[in-house]
Design a protein around this motif. Sequence first.
Motif, PDB file in Angstrom:
ATOM      1  N   LYS A 318       0.884  -1.164   0.000  1.00 53.87           N
ATOM      2  CA  LYS A 318       0.000   0.000   0.000  1.00 53.87           C
ATOM      3  C   LYS A 318       0.922   1.214   0.000  1.00 53.87           C
ATOM      4  O   LYS A 318       1.725   1.395   0.911  1.00 53.87           O
ATOM      5  CB  LYS A 318      -0.887   0.020   1.249  1.00 53.87           C
ATOM      6  N   LEU A 319       0.831   2.016  -1.046  1.00 56.64           N
ATOM      7  CA  LEU A 319       1.840   3.051  -1.215  1.00 56.64           C
ATOM      8  C   LEU A 319       1.301   4.453  -1.043  1.00 56.64           C
ATOM      9  O   LEU A 319       0.150   4.738  -1.345  1.00 56.64           O
ATOM     10  CB  LEU A 319       2.440   2.929  -2.615  1.00 56.64           C
ATOM     11  N   TYR A 320       2.178   5.317  -0.580  1.00 54.77           N
ATOM     12  CA  TYR A 320       1.836   6.721  -0.470  1.00 54.77           C
ATOM     13  C   TYR A 320       3.116   7.522  -0.627  1.00 54.77           C
ATOM     14  O   TYR A 320       4.148   7.177  -0.055  1.00 54.77           O
ATOM     15  CB  TYR A 320       1.182   7.024   0.886  1.00 54.77           C
ATOM     16  N   GLY A 321       3.064   8.580  -1.386  1.00 49.81           N
ATOM     17  CA  GLY A 321       4.251   9.418  -1.554  1.00 49.81           C
ATOM     18  C   GLY A 321       5.424   8.610  -2.051  1.00 49.81           C
ATOM     19  O   GLY A 321       5.339   7.865  -3.007  1.00 49.81           O
ATOM     20  N   LYS A 322       6.558   8.723  -1.359  1.00 50.87           N
ATOM     21  CA  LYS A 322       7.756   8.011  -1.795  1.00 50.87           C
ATOM     22  C   LYS A 322       8.003   6.789  -0.916  1.00 50.87           C
ATOM     23  O   LYS A 322       9.141   6.387  -0.688  1.00 50.87           O
ATOM     24  CB  LYS A 322       8.967   8.953  -1.762  1.00 50.87           C
ATOM     25  N   SER A 323       6.951   6.162  -0.435  1.00 51.03           N
ATOM     26  CA  SER A 323       7.118   5.100   0.559  1.00 51.03           C
ATOM     27  C   SER A 323       7.883   3.885   0.031  1.00 51.03           C
ATOM     28  O   SER A 323       8.620   3.253   0.767  1.00 51.03           O
ATOM     29  CB  SER A 323       5.766   4.676   1.124  1.00 51.03           C
ATOM     30  N   TYR A 324       7.707   3.556  -1.257  1.00 53.24           N
ATOM     31  CA  TYR A 324       8.392   2.368  -1.772  1.00 53.24           C
ATOM     32  C   TYR A 324       9.906   2.598  -1.823  1.00 53.24           C
ATOM     33  O   TYR A 324      10.700   1.728  -1.456  1.00 53.24           O
ATOM     34  CB  TYR A 324       7.860   1.990  -3.156  1.00 53.24           C
ATOM     35  N   LEU A 325      10.275   3.777  -2.253  1.00 54.64           N
ATOM     36  CA  LEU A 325      11.696   4.107  -2.332  1.00 54.64           C
ATOM     37  C   LEU A 325      12.336   4.045  -0.945  1.00 54.64           C
ATOM     38  O   LEU A 325      13.477   3.618  -0.796  1.00 54.64           O
ATOM     39  CB  LEU A 325      11.853   5.503  -2.932  1.00 54.64           C
ATOM     40  N   GLU A 326      11.590   4.461   0.057  1.00 55.30           N
ATOM     41  CA  GLU A 326      12.103   4.394   1.436  1.00 55.30           C
ATOM     42  C   GLU A 326      12.508   2.965   1.784  1.00 55.30           C
ATOM     43  O   GLU A 326      13.518   2.729   2.440  1.00 55.30           O
ATOM     44  CB  GLU A 326      11.049   4.898   2.440  1.00 55.30           C
TER      45      GLU A 326
END
Length: 346
Positions: A318-326
Motif C-alpha cells: 500500500k503506497l503513499y508518496g515516496k514510501s516504496y523508495l524508502e
Amino acid sequence: MISVPKPYLRPELQARSTFDTTVAPVASIPTIDVNMLVSMESKGLELEKLHHACKEWGFFQLVNHGVSSSVMETMKHALEEFYELPLEEKMKCKRKPDEAEGYGAVIGTGGKLDWGDRFYIQTNPLNRRNQRLFSELPSSLRNNFESYILEMQKLAMKLLGFIAEVLNIGLQEIKEMFDDGMQSVRMTYYPPCPQPELVVGFTPHSDATAITILNQINGVDGLEIKKDGAWIPIAFLPDALVVNIGDILEIMSNGFYKSIEHKVTVNSQKERKTIAFFVNPKFEAEIGPVTCLLSPTNPPKYRRIVMEQYVNQYFTKKLYGKSYLELMKIKPEDQTTVLDGNHSGY
Ligand SMILES: O=C(O)CCC(=O)C(=O)O
Ligand SMILES: [Fe+2]
C-alpha cells in the motif's frame, strides 16, 4: 453544499496548491531540447542543462522530441474515442480486483478515490502482455497504440543514452538493462469536478519507474510537483512532453537524481486526459546504484534487487508518496552487512 460523493473527498491534499492565485508565481521546470542534444555545437551545454534538470528538479519539459505528430494525433483521437464509449463497452477492459492492469477507478489510501479513471496496461516485453486486455481494446486504439509505443520506446532509449552520458555510465550497461525492458502505459481521464478543491485527481506519489514520459493529450494542465516542500503547477509547453525521473533512476544514480513526488489537481470546467509511458529495466536486470558511481566517499545508499522482485513487491504494497523508495534505502543498521561484503554486487 458538498456535491462530491464522500469517497472522493480529500480536502487535506489540496491545502497548499499553488494554483491558488494568492501564491506568488514560482520558477518552473527546465526545458530540454532534443535538437540541441544532437547538434554538435549545442550538445555540451544542453547536456549540462539536462543534468541540472534531473538533479535539481527531477522533471523537465521535452521539446523537439521527434515523436511523429501524426502518431500523436491518431493516438489522441483513438484514446478520446475510447473514453467516449458507453461505460459497458469500456468495462470490457475492466481491471479485476487485485490486478494492476485494466480500466477503472482507482482506490487509494484509506479506501479514498482519486477523481479520474485510469487504464493501466503492460506493453513490454511482448510475452508478458495481457492478451485478454489487448484483445478487448477497440481496434482503432489497439492499432494506434502499437505505433505510439514504438515512438515512445525510441525516445526513451535516446533519453536514457543522454542520461548515461551525463552520469558517466557506459552506454552498453544502460542498453543491456533497458533493451526489451519492462514498459507500461497509464492513460488517465480526469473529468471536471464541481468542487475541485475537495478532491485530488491523482494522489501524491513518485513513479516507481526509471523514467516516465507524460503526454498531456488535450492541453489541459493539472500536474503539480513537490519542490522544496511546495506544490508547483506545471504549465505544459505546446507540443512538449514532460519527462520525470522515477525511483529506479534515483536508485541507479545513488540518490544523485531525485524521483519527485507529484499529484494532479482537477478543475471545474475542463476534462483532462494524459498518457504516461513508463520505462523500466528488463525483468532479469538487477537494480541498484551503478557500480561506477560508487566510491568510499559515495557508498551505496540503496539496496540491490532484481527487477522482477521489485515489481512484485511494488504491486503488493500500500503506497503513499515516496514510501516504496524508502523501503529500498539502506538503513544505518544494514551498513555493516554491506561493508562485510555480504551484500551482492559490490
Ligand atoms: O496525469 C498526469 O498528469 C500524471 C499521471 C501520473 O503521475 C502517473 O500516471 O503516474
Ligand atoms: Fe506519476
